[in-house]
Design a protein around this motif. Structure first.
Motif, short mmCIF file in Angstrom:
data_model
loop_
_atom_site.label_atom_id
_atom_site.label_comp_id
_atom_site.label_asym_id
_atom_site.label_seq_id
_atom_site.Cartn_x
_atom_site.Cartn_y
_atom_site.Cartn_z
N ARG A 157 0.86 -1.19 0.00
CA ARG A 157 0.00 0.00 0.00
C ARG A 157 0.89 1.23 0.00
O ARG A 157 1.84 1.32 0.77
CB ARG A 157 -0.87 0.03 1.26
N THR A 158 0.54 2.17 -0.87
CA THR A 158 1.32 3.40 -0.94
C THR A 158 0.44 4.53 -1.44
O THR A 158 -0.72 4.35 -1.76
CB THR A 158 2.55 3.20 -1.86
N ARG A 159 0.99 5.71 -1.46
CA ARG A 159 0.33 6.87 -2.04
C ARG A 159 1.08 7.20 -3.33
O ARG A 159 2.27 6.95 -3.45
CB ARG A 159 0.38 8.08 -1.10
N SER A 212 -3.13 13.39 -4.53
CA SER A 212 -2.67 12.17 -3.88
C SER A 212 -3.72 11.07 -4.05
O SER A 212 -4.91 11.31 -3.86
CB SER A 212 -2.42 12.45 -2.39
N SER A 256 -4.58 6.70 -3.38
CA SER A 256 -4.21 5.43 -2.75
C SER A 256 -3.92 4.41 -3.85
O SER A 256 -4.62 4.35 -4.86
CB SER A 256 -5.34 4.90 -1.88
N VAL A 287 -2.31 0.22 -4.38
CA VAL A 287 -1.75 -1.03 -3.88
C VAL A 287 -1.00 -1.66 -5.04
O VAL A 287 -1.61 -2.07 -6.04
CB VAL A 287 -2.84 -1.99 -3.35
N CYS A 334 -6.06 0.79 -7.82
CA CYS A 334 -6.10 2.23 -7.61
C CYS A 334 -7.51 2.65 -7.21
O CYS A 334 -8.49 2.10 -7.71
CB CYS A 334 -5.68 2.94 -8.89
N ASP A 335 -7.60 3.64 -6.31
CA ASP A 335 -8.92 4.08 -5.83
C ASP A 335 -9.59 5.08 -6.77
O ASP A 335 -10.66 5.58 -6.48
CB ASP A 335 -8.83 4.63 -4.41
#
Length: 106
Positions: free
Chosen positions: A22-24, A32, A34, A36, A49-50
């Motif tokens: 998980r990263t930004r 920004s 979210s 994975v 991706c969100d």
């Protein structure tokens, strides 16, 4: 022709390592997001991706052991994106990144 495509797809699969990180990330407009990362190669990554990202969007991804990398979205489908890294990861950095990432089941 079909044999060449199969060999290319097979080689590409061998070059990828499944991970879970998980990263930004910074999207094309600097927002920004979210992310994975679910697989990584020296040339690219696949991630969940969100937010939907357009094909050819340029993003910045923080890869552990390497830092911020620029990537181009090559495809986006159902909450997943495939990205090509603008600068391919050198082998020693790639191994450092894999050491810093969580491997599924491990």
């Amino acid at each position: 022709m079909q044999q060449e495509q199969y060999q290319l797809a097979e080689q590409r699969a061998l070059d990828r390592v499944s991970v879970f990180h998980r990263t930004r990330t910074l999207g094309p407009d600097g927002q920004s997001l979210s992310l994975v990362i679910v697989d990584l190669s020296q040339k690219g990554l696949m991630a969940r991706c969100d937010q939907d990202l357009d094909r050819e969007a340029r993003i910045q991804v923080n890869i552990p052991g390497i830092g911020m990398c620029f990537a181009i979205v090559r495809w986006s489908l159902g909450g997943r994106i495939g990205c090509e890294l603008e600068e391919h990861i050198e082998l020693d950095e790639y191994h450092a990144a894999l050491s810093a990432l969580s491997l599924p089941g491990g």
